[in-house]
Design an enzyme around this catalytic site. Structure first.
Site, PDB file in Angstrom:
ATOM      1  N   ARG A 159       0.881  -1.296  -0.174  1.00  0.00           N
ATOM      2  CA  ARG A 159       0.075  -0.198  -0.042  1.00  0.00           C
ATOM      3  C   ARG A 159       0.841   1.205  -0.034  1.00  0.00           C
ATOM      4  O   ARG A 159       1.557   1.586   1.102  1.00  0.00           O
ATOM      5  CB  ARG A 159      -0.835  -0.094   1.170  1.00  0.00           C
ATOM      6  CG  ARG A 159      -1.893   0.938   1.093  1.00  0.00           C
ATOM      7  CD  ARG A 159      -2.810   0.822   2.257  1.00  0.00           C
ATOM      8  NE  ARG A 159      -4.096   2.086   2.422  1.00  0.00           N
ATOM      9  CZ  ARG A 159      -4.754   2.010   3.136  1.00  0.00           C
ATOM     10  NH1 ARG A 159      -4.523   1.450   4.560  1.00  0.00           N
ATOM     11  NH2 ARG A 159      -5.778   2.951   3.300  1.00  0.00           N
ATOM     12  N   ARG A 161       1.308   5.069   0.213  1.00  0.00           N
ATOM     13  CA  ARG A 161       0.688   6.422   0.543  1.00  0.00           C
ATOM     14  C   ARG A 161       1.742   7.584   0.347  1.00  0.00           C
ATOM     15  O   ARG A 161       3.021   7.629   0.427  1.00  0.00           O
ATOM     16  CB  ARG A 161       0.495   6.236   1.822  1.00  0.00           C
ATOM     17  CG  ARG A 161      -0.430   5.155   2.422  1.00  0.00           C
ATOM     18  CD  ARG A 161      -1.724   4.965   1.664  1.00  0.00           C
ATOM     19  NE  ARG A 161      -2.676   5.852   2.784  1.00  0.00           N
ATOM     20  CZ  ARG A 161      -3.905   5.849   2.459  1.00  0.00           C
ATOM     21  NH1 ARG A 161      -4.503   5.257   1.192  1.00  0.00           N
ATOM     22  NH2 ARG A 161      -4.802   6.467   3.073  1.00  0.00           N
TER      23      ARG A 161
END
Length: 172
Positions: A159, A161
């Site tokens: 993920r 970010r």
């Protein structure tokens, strides 16, 4: 031991707070959360269980911030996500960044760390990030951003970010 007062806006269940407090401990620094805010009632309950601190609700109802050194905010990402409609500031959730800016005007912290999806970097051809940068710089702050992938930090997910912040150093 030095104590750093911080604020946790759009706190969710406390992920940014947990990471911030852990990083501070590794530097032999104490922390004190002086205000947290989260509109989702289920997330508020989990946050309260995790930290014995019940977040305030809607950020738009906060008039001013108390004294603090660091501002944390994981503002809503749906408007900037590759998976979303990509409406940016045309979506009410996308405009909530400006509530952070409004609150910074009530008490200027020494530094801030904001978190969002990587789509924020390229949204609207980069103009969204430039708008955010302009808002921050107009308040006298430096502005940097960087991308981090959670898989590089021993988390079982891939993920990416974006983290927006002001360069700072902590002196004891």
């Amino acid at each position: 031991m030095k104590t750093i007062r911080f604020i946790d806006l759009f706190s969710g269940i406390g992920g940014m707070r947990l990471a911030f407090e852990s990083a501070a401990r590794s530097l032999n620094l104490e922390t004190e959360c002086v205000l947290s805010s989260e509109i989702n009632s289920d997330a508020q309950l989990v946050y309260q269980k995790n930290f014995a601190d019940t977040p305030l609700g809607d950020i738009r109802l906060i008039d001013k911030l108390p004294e603090h050194e660091i501002l944390l905010a994981g503002f809503p990402c749906q408007s900037f996500s590759y998976a979303g409609k990509k409406e940016g500031f045309g979506d009410t959730r996308g405009t909530l960044f400006f509530e952070i800016a409004r609150l910074i005007d009530t008490f200027k912290p020494q530094a801030f760390i904001f978190e969002n999806v990587r789509g924020l970097v390229s949204h609207d051809g980069g103009r969204t990030l430039e708008t955010i940068k302009g808002e921050i710089k107009s308040r006298g702050y430096s502005f940097d951003y960087f991308l981090l992938n959670s898989s590089n930090f021993s988390l079982p997910q891939n993920r990416v970010r974006v983290y927006l912040g002001r360069r700072f150093s902590i002196r004891s």
